[in-house]
Design an enzyme around this catalytic site. Structure first.
Site: not given
Length: 601
Positions: A398-399, A494
């Protein structure tokens, strides 16, 4: 979310068909048939410099579509050539020497380097109409006050975001007061009125401030299960690797006992007979270091991770190296996914490795891609609410995808306040990080971390996951949403990410109940519209093509629909099942041409 960086030109070759333009808010196309004569010359035989010059000339020749005006300079960030010759050149813009925030654009050319369309962030003139009334020192003081930190660099910019065109100061503020982020922020101050136009954290934490606050309110303590597998039980303590006669330094394959992934192979560097470094020469020198619980944002200051025998960690937090095993393996597998799937050579597609530091800061319950460091940073948890390092595989996938987005479209939140970041481009950024982070799991196919469409399932949350792509609203912690509505503009990024994540899942797997790889899914749709998926591989190819070719810093969900339709047309044709399914998947999350907002800045 991320600071904008100007990258050197890089060339990526992906199997696609020639690009064509789709008319829409984000993409303007030329008249039918214009500039489309095909020959053996053009992009296939042109140098990178000549392609850039052709794209720049096309932008100046089509100013009504591109918005380029007198005093603008276009600096190439990326050049992408598709297999059938179509070319996409991504530019960042300056105006009279000043960086234009929200001024990025992608110029599309055919194989003969003739203009076929443009994707642009700002759909208005970017020329400011006023002179600065504030001095740089006054702007720095306002920024420091707004972010409650110490002002650093100050520069004049043109802020073309949000339908505006204002002269402004961009101020770097360090040591900002915040309970959740690392303290580095970028503040934009209007050079005429002194108003703070934006105040954004430079890094993007995996666990949002809203989520951490919710967990505290609930008193939920996260202590995810980890392994504790002795390496001797698997390997007899042996190091795998080349013949002993190979000179130093040499590439060797050792074994690591991770926190979350069991025993994993690690390609590392042997520097002497009894010295091994956690650095991978086969992946452009990718390396993990130990921040020694300091808030380091300079990778060079991190402590090198070494062993004397080529074995790493013990599967427990009792060894500081165990978290480094997870981090290095996760970075390796993320790089492998992008390289094998798209031919992408590193996060920035520049044949450079990725870097990571574990044990970042004192009791930090987060992990994030840091654009200042250009590396992954992992905290150890706060020891109270979260008691383990955040080094799970999908966290890394993800990051690091945020790094890919930063190197391409630079999607940014529309605005930010004390409750978090908001706006569709930022939500799309989070969604793409979830989509490709999930794909990293599928690519790695590690039996200790079975691949799935769940995000954060290893974190030990009571709801068993953080977010999920098939039915986003099952997430009760962040309140992730399933469908688009005008209120998404006011939704934390988010939570808002569910719209495009849901569209991707429907495109890949379709609607309804099914079991995939041992996991059960049941994806609903808007107005019960049925969708038959085209498969994960094709869906992922479409979303990557859309990100790298057709998305810019202000792309919202309706723009993303157009971008993915464009990508599907490139890859499979305008009359293909894949193209039609893209359209249907977006309709199934209530994103259609008919409900595109009229006023979009």
């Amino acid at each position: 979310m991320h600071k904008a960086h100007i990258r050197n030109v890089a060339v990526a070759v992906v199997v696609t068909t020639a690009a064509t333009g789709l008319a829409g808010t984000a993409l303007a196309a030329p008249a039918a048939g214009a500039g489309r004569t095909v020959s053996s010359a053009g992009a296939s035989s042109a140098s990178g410099a000549s392609i850039v010059e052709a794209a720049r000339a096309a932008a100046l020749a089509h100013v009504s579509a591109t918005g380029v005006s007198q005093g603008d300079e276009l600096r190439a960030q990326d050049v992408m050539t598709d297999s059938r010759g179509a070319v996409h050149v991504r530019f960042v813009r300056t105006h009279q020497g000043m960086t234009v925030l929200g001024g990025d654009l992608v110029v599309h050319l055919d194989r003969n380097l003739a203009y076929t369309g443009v994707t642009r962030a700002a759909d208005h003139t970017v020329k400011p109409v006023a002179k600065a009334k504030l001095t740089a020192a006054q702007a720095a003081a306002k920024a420091a006050s707004a972010a409650q930190g110490d002002a650093g660099s100050v520069r004049l910019v043109v802020d073309a975001r949000g339908g505006a065109s204002a002269l402004a100061y961009q101020v770097q503020v360090n040591g900002a007061a915040s309970a959740e982020d690392t303290g580095a922020r970028t503040v934009v101050v209007d050079a005429v009125t002194g108003a703070v136009r934006s105040n954004a954290a430079d890094s993007d934490e995996f666990l949002s401030p809203k989520l951490l606050s919710t967990l505290r309110e609930r008193g939920e303590t996260l202590n995810p299960a980890t392994g504790d597998t002795p390496l001797t039980a698997v390997s007899g303590g042996r190091t795998l690797g080349p013949a002993a006669s190979a000179p130093f330094p040499r590439t060797v394959t050792g074994l690591g006992s991770s926190l979350f992934l069991g025993v994993v192979p690690l390609t590392t560097t042997q520097t002497s007979g009894a010295s091994f470094l956690l650095k991978d020469p086969t992946r452009w020198g990718t390396e993990t270091r130990d921040a020694k619980n300091k808030e380091l944002e300079d990778f060079a200051l991190g402590a090198k991770v070494t062993t004397t025998n080529g074995r790493w960690g013990n599967g427990s937090v009792s060894s500081r190296v165990s978290a480094a095993v997870d981090a290095q393996y996760g970075v390796d597998k993320t790089l492998d996914f992008y390289a094998k799937t798209f031919g992408r050579k590193g996060i920035e597609n520049n044949s450079q490795g990725a870097e990571a530091m574990v044990h970042f800061g004192d009791r930090i319950a987060n992990a994030f891609w840091d654009p200042t460091c250009d590396c992954m940073l992992y905290g150890d948890g706060d020891g109270q609410m979260f008691k383990k390092p955040l080094v799970a595989l999908d966290v890394t996938g993800h990051e690091l995808t945020h790094g890919v987005v930063e190197a391409t479209a630079k999607l940014e939140p529309t605005y930010e306040n004390d409750e978090g970041q908001f706006g569709e481009p930022g939500a799309l950024n989070e969604s793409l990080a979830d989509i490709f982070g999930s794909n990293v799991e599928f690519s790695a196919n590690n039996p200790s971390n079975p691949p799935n469409y769940l995000i954060g399932e290893k974190l030990g949350l009571a709801q068993k996951f953080l977010r999920r792509l098939d039915h986003p609203s099952l997430d009760r912690l962040e309140g992730t949403i399933d469908y688009w509505s005008p209120s998404v503009y006011y939704t934390e990024v988010h939570a808002g990410s569910g719209v495009s994540s849901h569209a991707y899942y429907l495109l890949a797997e379709g609607s309804g109940s099914k079991k995939i790889g041992g996991f059960s899914y049941d994806s609903p749709t808007y107005h019960n519209l049925s969708v038959t998926g085209i498969g994960r591989a094709k869906a992922t190819a479409i979303f990557y093509q859309a990100l790298t070719r057709y998305m810019v810093s202000t792309t919202d969900f309706h723009d993303a629909r157009v971008a993915t339709l464009n990508a599907a047309r490139d890859l499979y044709g305008a009359n293909s099942t894949e193209y039609k399914t893209v359209d249907r998947a977006w309709a199934a999350v209530n994103v259609t041409s008919a409900n595109t907002p009229a006023d979009r800045g």
